[in-house]
Design an enzyme around this catalytic site. Structure first.
Site, mmCIF file in Angstrom:
data_model
loop_
_atom_site.group_PDB
_atom_site.id
_atom_site.type_symbol
_atom_site.label_atom_id
_atom_site.label_comp_id
_atom_site.label_asym_id
_atom_site.label_seq_id
_atom_site.Cartn_x
_atom_site.Cartn_y
_atom_site.Cartn_z
ATOM 1 N N ASP A 11 -0.847 -32.641 -69.057
ATOM 2 C CA ASP A 11 -0.961 -33.451 -70.248
ATOM 3 C C ASP A 11 -2.442 -33.767 -70.415
ATOM 4 O O ASP A 11 -3.190 -33.782 -69.435
ATOM 5 C CB ASP A 11 -0.155 -34.744 -70.073
ATOM 6 C CG ASP A 11 -0.538 -35.793 -71.091
ATOM 7 O OD1 ASP A 11 -0.433 -35.503 -72.287
ATOM 8 O OD2 ASP A 11 -0.959 -36.881 -70.682
ATOM 9 N N CYS A 12 -2.864 -34.026 -71.644
ATOM 10 C CA CYS A 12 -4.273 -34.346 -71.863
ATOM 11 C C CYS A 12 -4.509 -35.833 -72.076
ATOM 12 O O CYS A 12 -5.283 -36.453 -71.351
ATOM 13 C CB CYS A 12 -4.811 -33.556 -73.062
ATOM 14 S SG CYS A 12 -6.584 -33.803 -73.344
#
Length: 232
Positions: A11-12
């Site tokens: 995930d960012c």
């Protein structure tokens, strides 16, 4: 303990990029114009469910528009007006959101051993601004714009697992959000590393409550701690 994996799926926002600081920089000052006692945390909590709802109800909407509409909905919830210019300012702010201080070095270290993949609730243009802040070349990027839906929709993880299967990768999910990532990743059969960025703070902040008990396979308080464990 991570020797059986050859790819990491990140995930960012919340994991690599400090989205709470980025969002609060816009909606915090707005809220305090109407109520000087409101903290960034209180406004983020009010905002969290609105972004998740807008993303769920309009899965093909680009992320800048999701942010703007979620801001307007937060204003309706709190009873304060959100001018279009401020809503659009939040929508265009993603490239300005700061990277966590440990993200670049951790990713660079991990990239020596693993293929680095991103699965994120974002559009391509906004993500490129974040990628430049991280100063990392990822091996593969999957955005909500590519998939046509937003996590925690299972379709996003179906696309991820199909990519891993086609390339013969043993994949590990690395993310901060239990709601957006670890609940659906478990359903998809992906083992997970929880980067618990809020380990020293109560509550969920800009991330909705997962609404169920979910236990990631590993937990670390930062990307730096995870990278150190992976090196060991």
């Amino acid at each position: 303990m991570f020797d059986t994996y050859d790819a990491l799926s990140f995930d960012c926002y919340g994991t690599l990029i400090d989205w709470e600081t980025g969002i609060a920089a816009v909606i915090g000052p707005w809220a305090r114009r109407f109520d000087s006692t409101l903290t960034d945390e209180q406004v983020l909590v009010a905002y969290a469910d609105e972004e998740a709802r807008v993303a769920r109800e309009t899965p093909t909407m680009l992320y800048p528009d999701v942010l703007a509409e979620a801001f307007r909905a937060t204003g309706r919830k709190l009873g304060y007006p959100v001018p279009d210019a401020e809503a659009e300012r939040l929508g265009s702010s993603v490239p300005d959101w700061p990277a966590f201080p440990d993200s670049h070095d951790a990713l660079a270290s991990l990239g020596e051993r693993f293929r680095l993949i991103v699965l994120s609730n974002v559009d391509r243009a906004s993500f490129e601004g974040s990628r430049q802040r991280l100063d990392i070349e990822f091996d593969h990027i999957i955005t909500a714009q590519d998939v046509g839906s937003y996590k925690p929709a299972q379709r996003n993880f179906d696309v991820l697992t199909a990519y891993a299967r086609d390339d013969g990768l043993s994949l590990l999910r690395v993310a901060q959000s239990l709601f957006h990532d670890h609940v659906p990743a478990k359903r998809a059969g992906l083992p997970g590393v929880w980067i618990n960025r809020r380990h020293d703070r109560p509550g969920w902040g800009a991330t909705p409550d997962p609404g169920q008990d979910v236990r990631p396979d590993w937990e670390y308080p930062s990307m730096a701690a995870f990278a150190e464990a992976a090196r060991a």
